[in-house]
Design an enzyme around this catalytic site. Structure first.
Site, short mmCIF file in Angstrom:
data_model
loop_
_atom_site.label_atom_id
_atom_site.label_comp_id
_atom_site.label_asym_id
_atom_site.label_seq_id
_atom_site.Cartn_x
_atom_site.Cartn_y
_atom_site.Cartn_z
N ASP A 27 29.71 -7.21 -31.75
CA ASP A 27 28.85 -6.92 -30.49
C ASP A 27 29.64 -7.81 -29.42
OD1 ASP A 27 27.18 -4.87 -31.32
OD2 ASP A 27 25.72 -6.57 -31.51
N ARG A 81 16.62 -18.15 -31.21
CA ARG A 81 17.11 -17.52 -30.00
C ARG A 81 16.93 -18.25 -28.79
NH1 ARG A 81 20.62 -15.39 -32.77
NH2 ARG A 81 20.63 -13.19 -33.43
N ASP A 87 15.78 -9.40 -29.90
CA ASP A 87 16.65 -10.57 -29.09
C ASP A 87 16.90 -10.53 -27.59
OD1 ASP A 87 16.58 -11.95 -31.70
OD2 ASP A 87 18.72 -11.20 -32.33
N SER A 139 24.46 -5.43 -40.27
CA SER A 139 24.00 -6.20 -39.15
C SER A 139 23.42 -7.51 -39.70
CB SER A 139 23.17 -5.42 -38.23
OG SER A 139 22.77 -6.32 -36.79
#
Length: 408
Positions: free
Chosen positions: A17, A98, A127, A179
């Protein structure tokens, strides 16, 4: 908005990404300056070569921020002490990584005078919420760019096509592009065959597991490990004191070798859908179990019950990206109070994915062998229990008598 954005700070991992986001930002935001930021929370070799890659694909610079110590001490251990587990299984490995990354990105964005912060989170995932709630907490007026909510790419195959067209180097291919999210605490796997809950994870397939082995492949001989805690915080393994980073790393090695910490879960995402993931958390699984064992002898019943109830709320807050909130801070204050006497040693026997209790001691234990014994004692009068039962059972007795009068 595009013509107002001159400088963007990008949360950069070097994965699929964020690798294509750099050229995409420059294409769609008038050749804006892109500053990449990678938060090192224990990804290891995933950070190798990132600077060269970021610059080559169009970033003006790359910050690699070492956040491991803060990650362990200010996020992992407080969550461990709380006993917070999401939906009974998930030890929150991605969730609490995060906010710390996002906070550092905000700090850099403000120092650089950036016009916007960009992240590569999808519009389907958790996220995006975790990043953006943290950004709102520390830079409430900062513009946020989320390409997955803007671009025309619809799948990981589309992303790979874009990367190939823009000469962006990738470490994955179309057949093996699970992923993944890796840090000091865990490794997650999502996508491909795992999207169907009917499919068994390929634990024994070479290259699938990275932090350990499947239980079948673990040694036939058990491994013993002893963990020491001080006020709920693990401080030593097998008598050797070590900092949090070294301790988790050591337990990852021990647990991984014995097939500990594999979790296959269909979880409820914050955005409403169910998602299937496979997690590797060998050291964390050992720590959670050992901590829970120690609490059984160090915390009174009423406090333990209340803590168990609030652990669900704590896990939800972490999962939902609400780390930097007054309610999370208040819960942590409660947890810290409960941990004042949670000091001692827990011995576990690890065998083919199993953790077997092998002994627990504490200088603050509430377990009194003289009171609990089945043998003769002089500290407990068993006749006292008759009066207790009469009072405890009075509502039941009264209801039964009245029901009998009413002919029920």
């Amino acid at each position: 908005m595009a013509n107002k954005i001159k400088k963007v700070v990008l949360a950069y991992s070097g994965g699929l990404d964020t690798s294509i986001i750099i050229p995409w930002l420059k294409e769609n935001y008038d050749n804006c300056e892109v500053i990449a930021v990678s938060g090192d929370v224990g990804q290891g070799t995933e950070l190798d070569g990132l600077e060269e890659k970021a610059i080559k694909t169009g970033a003006s610079k790359l910050y690699i921020e070492d956040l491991k110590k803060e990650f362990v001490e200010e996020f992992i251990f407080p969550t461990l002490k709380a006993g917070a587990v999401y939906e009974n299984k998930y030890l929150l490995g991605t969730s609490f990584a995060r906010p710390i990354i996002a906070k550092r990105i905000v700090e850099i964005a403000l120092a650089e005078g950036a016009d916007a912060i960009c992240h590569g989170c999808t519009g389907k995932g958790n996220d995006q919420v975790r990043f953006e709630l943290t950004i709102k907490a520390f830079a409430p007026d900062m513009a946020i760019i989320a390409p997955w909510r803007e671009w025309e790419l619809k799948s990981r195959d589309d992303e790979i096509d874009y990367a190939e067209a823009h000469n962006v180097p990738l470490k994955i291919n179309r057949e093996t592009n699970y992923s993944k999210d890796k840090n000091l605490w865990h490794l997650s796997h999502e996508g491909l065959d795992l999207e169907n809950p009917a499919n068994e994870p390929q634990y024994n397939k070479p290259g699938f597991l990275e932090m350990g082995v499947s239980p079948e492949m673990a040694p036939d001989k058990a491994t013993y490990v002893t963990i020491h805690f001080e006020k709920g915080v693990p401080t030593a393994v097998d008598g050797v004191e070590m900092d949090g980073i070294a301790l988790i790393t050591k337990l990852n090695e021990i647990g991984g070798a014995n097939g500990i910490g594999l979790t296959d879960i269909v979880e409820n995402r914050l955005v409403g859908m169910k998602s299937r993931g496979v997690y590797e958390t060998p050291g964390g699984t050992i720590l959670y179990h050992a901590h829970e064992v120690l609490e059984t002898i160090c915390i009174d019943k009423a406090t333990q019950r209340m803590k168990q109830k609030l652990a669900i709320d704590f896990a939800d807050l972490v999962y939902n990206g609400q780390w930097y909130t007054p309610v999370r801070e208040a819960l942590s204050a409660f947890v810290d109070k409960t941990q004042e006497a949670v000091t001692g040693d827990v011995k576990l026997k690890l065998y083919k994915g199993n953790m077997i209790n092998a002994g627990v001691t504490s200088p603050y234990t509430l377990y009194d062998e003289e009171v609990a014994t089945f043998d003769e004692d002089e500290v407990y009068d068993q006749n006292d229990s008759a009066g207790f039962i009469n009072l405890f059972g009075l509502p039941i007795k009264v209801k039964a008598k009245l029901d009998a009068k009413r002919g029920k």
